[in-house]
Design a protein around this motif. Structure first.
Motif, PDB file in Angstrom:
ATOM      1  N   ALA A  55     -45.138 -57.172  30.241  1.00 20.33           N
ATOM      2  CA  ALA A  55     -46.087 -56.124  30.620  1.00 20.33           C
ATOM      3  C   ALA A  55     -45.797 -55.571  32.009  1.00 20.33           C
ATOM      4  O   ALA A  55     -45.923 -54.364  32.241  1.00 20.33           O
ATOM      5  N   VAL A  56     -45.394 -56.425  32.940  1.00 18.13           N
ATOM      6  CA  VAL A  56     -45.169 -55.953  34.316  1.00 18.13           C
ATOM      7  C   VAL A  56     -43.732 -55.512  34.555  1.00 18.13           C
ATOM      8  O   VAL A  56     -43.421 -54.977  35.631  1.00 18.13           O
ATOM      9  N   SER A  57     -42.852 -55.705  33.560  1.00 17.72           N
ATOM     10  CA  SER A  57     -41.443 -55.349  33.771  1.00 17.72           C
ATOM     11  C   SER A  57     -40.918 -54.306  32.798  1.00 17.72           C
ATOM     12  O   SER A  57     -39.766 -53.861  32.937  1.00 17.72           O
ATOM     13  N   ALA A  58     -41.731 -53.894  31.827  1.00 17.21           N
ATOM     14  CA  ALA A  58     -41.250 -52.996  30.777  1.00 17.21           C
ATOM     15  C   ALA A  58     -40.612 -51.722  31.321  1.00 17.21           C
ATOM     16  O   ALA A  58     -39.582 -51.251  30.815  1.00 17.21           O
ATOM     17  N   VAL A  59     -41.232 -51.140  32.358  1.00 11.94           N
ATOM     18  CA  VAL A  59     -40.663 -49.920  32.940  1.00 11.94           C
ATOM     19  C   VAL A  59     -40.414 -50.066  34.440  1.00 11.94           C
ATOM     20  O   VAL A  59     -40.075 -49.092  35.111  1.00 11.94           O
ATOM     21  N   SER A  60     -40.560 -51.269  34.972  1.00 14.29           N
ATOM     22  CA  SER A  60     -40.480 -51.459  36.424  1.00 14.29           C
ATOM     23  C   SER A  60     -39.102 -51.143  36.994  1.00 14.29           C
ATOM     24  O   SER A  60     -38.976 -50.397  37.974  1.00 14.29           O
TER      25      SER A  60
END
Length: 258
Positions: A181-186
């Motif tokens: 959730a925190v890395s999908a588009v980070s």
């Protein structure tokens, strides 16, 4: 049809995120395939690096079979950072710029400090998960299996250890969901914009919360294609990882407003 949404309030403004349809992951993969076909040598060079990294994972975990799942999941956790060059290739492709292997390295240099901080966080999470797995099975499973196949049949598929295996699986799943959730588009966002890694993580979390069904499907596709790469004696990773890297760039472009 996309539906942009911005957080309410004043002061610090996060990038707007969009609601997208459930059909979008198919388009992300299609666009990723186009980028890979347009840059076959550079993209497959990264795929080869992923294949080598996968081989290291298997060599490490074969002698420590109880860490096999932790090692593979750790590989998936770190993969978005390793794909920075692939995101840069897709970015250059969209702008009509050349994307040689050397030029793709700009993806890590453009926002280096934030990339390093986010990479450190991912590495820490992977290390915690690996140590947690080791401790759980060392303390609770006597007579550890000597190799991977024995571990699968004697421990993971053994009804005697069903409770331990289920608890271990649930903890790993919750951790994986949070990291996804925190890395999908980070990482694509850090490459594309001059933002800090906390802003990128919050934006990724908001995009996931706003599109739970789409991101669940995308997570399933990522895990499935990655495991398929491992199942084909790592040869599949050479193809699937560049495809997922390019597709993730298009996911970011689709989910986050400019």
């Amino acid at each position: 049809m996309s539906d942009p949404e911005s957080p309410p309030g004043q002061g610090f403004a996060l990038p707007s995120v969009r609601r997208v349809s459930l059909a979008r992951p198919r388009n992300w993969l299609k666009s990723g395939w186009h980028d890979m076909r347009s840059n076959p040598v550079t993209s497959l060079s990264y795929g080869l690096l992923f294949g080598i990294a996968g081989a290291v994972v298997l060599i490490f975990s074969w002698s420590k079979p109880y860490l096999f799942t932790a090692a593979v999941s750790g590989f998936i956790l770190i993969a978005p950072l390793l794909a920075g060059g692939l995101y840069e290739i897709s970015r250059r492709q969209a702008e009509g710029q050349p994307a040689t292997l050397l030029e793709s390295l700009d993806g890590w240099r453009r926002n280096g400090q934030s990339m390093a901080m986010f990479g450190l966080l991912l590495a820490l999470v992977a290390l915690v998960w690996e140590r947690t797995s080791a401790v759980i099975f060392a303390l609770l499973v006597p007579g550890m299996a000597p190799d991977l196949s024995s571990f699968i049949f004697d421990v993971l598929l053994n009804p005697e250890f069903a409770g331990i295996t289920l608890a271990w699986f649930m903890v790993g799943t919750c951790l994986a969901i949070l990291v996804f959730a925190v890395s999908a588009v980070s990482i694509p966002m850090l490459i594309d914009r001059d933002v800090d890694f906390v802003t990128a993580m919050i934006t990724s979390l908001r995009a996931t919360v706003l599109n739970p069904d789409v991101m669940f499907l995308w997570a399933v596709l990522v895990v499935t294609l990655t495991l398929a790469g491992f199942a084909t004696l790592l040869l599949g990773l050479v193809l699937t990882m560049p495809l997922l890297g390019h597709a993730s760039w298009h996911a970011y472009q689709d989910l986050v407003e400019k």
